[in-house]
Enzyme design. Structure first.
Site, short mmCIF file in Angstrom:
data_model
loop_
_atom_site.label_atom_id
_atom_site.label_comp_id
_atom_site.label_asym_id
_atom_site.label_seq_id
_atom_site.Cartn_x
_atom_site.Cartn_y
_atom_site.Cartn_z
N SER A 41 0.83 -1.32 0.02
CA SER A 41 -0.36 -0.17 0.06
C SER A 41 0.90 1.08 0.10
O SER A 41 2.00 1.15 0.56
CB SER A 41 -0.94 0.03 1.14
OG SER A 41 -1.55 1.13 1.38
N TYR A 56 -1.89 -0.79 10.17
CA TYR A 56 -1.89 -1.17 8.76
C TYR A 56 -0.83 -0.82 7.76
O TYR A 56 -0.10 -1.64 7.35
CB TYR A 56 -3.24 -0.48 7.94
CG TYR A 56 -3.17 -0.64 6.54
CD1 TYR A 56 -3.80 -1.86 6.23
CD2 TYR A 56 -3.09 0.29 5.63
CE1 TYR A 56 -4.01 -2.12 4.65
CE2 TYR A 56 -3.36 -0.03 4.26
CZ TYR A 56 -3.72 -1.17 3.86
OH TYR A 56 -3.87 -1.20 2.57
#
Length: 250
Positions: free
Chosen positions: A141, A156
């Site tokens: 990401s 995350y």
């Protein structure tokens, strides 16, 4: 080159996994779909069959559980032609701020995003190594590179940064074995992963931070995964491909 692609996290109707299954089906690949939701995985497999895949397989798999992963991969390998591409897409996110993250939430995010990638890759690699060919694509990401700031918070971002380290180290370890390992790092993608947590105004705000003026679609990411599995990407390994519309340049 075609063959079989095995996709984790392929059940979500608007997800990157399903878009990837449809893209590879159209390219003539056999498609295996693993997901925690067996019915959703089966739905994706049916869609891939309709999109041109010559053979499909779907199964329940909890990527955090070694026994579940081993059983699903073993059955997929017995059902489909040899797996030539692995797309590690299963993942979860959360916007919880650092001070409010519980240990259980921290460990759950790492279990799905990092342990899951490790377990499935470890289960699939022996076949690839025996055949001297394979393409592994891991989903990271933009949060791993810019420290969040989009939707996912620190746990995350940290888990997706771990994916980048794993990708690079595994690419080195598989030196000259005919297997490439690369990562894709999307920015905000308009999928179900945010669970409706973003308002339309927030989506528009995020779209405005890109140079192309829109959020990514699942198909945008699937196209990059297809490129990394193609002969055109044979000289790429240990790389991270940004799919962020210019929102993060480095």
């Amino acid at each position: 080159m075609s063959g079989t692609i095995l996709i984790t996290g392929g059940g979500s109707r608007r997800g990157i996994g399903r878009a990837t299954a449809l893209r590879f089906a159209a390219l003539g690949y056999a498609v295996g779909v693993l997901d925690l939701d067996a019915d959703a995985a089966a739905e994706t497999a049916r869609a891939a069959s309709g999109a041109g895949s010559p053979a499909v397989f779907a199964a329940h798999a909890d990527v955090t559980d070694q026994t579940s992963v081993a059983a699903a991969v073993r059955t997929a390998e017995a059902t489909l032609p040899p797996v030539t591409v692995l797309a590690n897409i299963a993942g979860i996110t959360s916007p919880t701020r650092f001070a409010d993250i519980t240990l259980a939430e921290w460990e759950r995010v790492f279990a799905v995003n990092v342990r899951g990638t490790f377990l499935v890759t470890q289960a699939v690699l022996p076949g690839m190594r025996a055949r001297g060919y394979g393409r592994v694509v891991n989903l990271s990401s933009v949060s791993a590179q810019r420290g969040g700031g989009v939707f996912g918070a620190s746990h995350y971002s940290a888990s997706k940064a771990a994916i980048l380290g794993l990708t690079r180290s595994l690419a080195r370890e598989l030196d000259k074995e005919g297997i490439t390992v690369n990562a894709v790092a999307p920015s905000m993608v308009d999928t179900d992963i945010t669970g409706g947590a973003l308002t339309e105004d927030r989506k528009a705000e995020l779209a405005g931070t890109t140079l192309v003026g829109r959020l990514a679609t699942a198909a945008d990411v699937a196209g990059v995964i297809a490129f990394l599995a193609s002969p055109d990407a044979a000289y790429l390994t240990g790389a991270t491909i940004d799919v962020n519309g210019g929102s993060h340049l480095h």
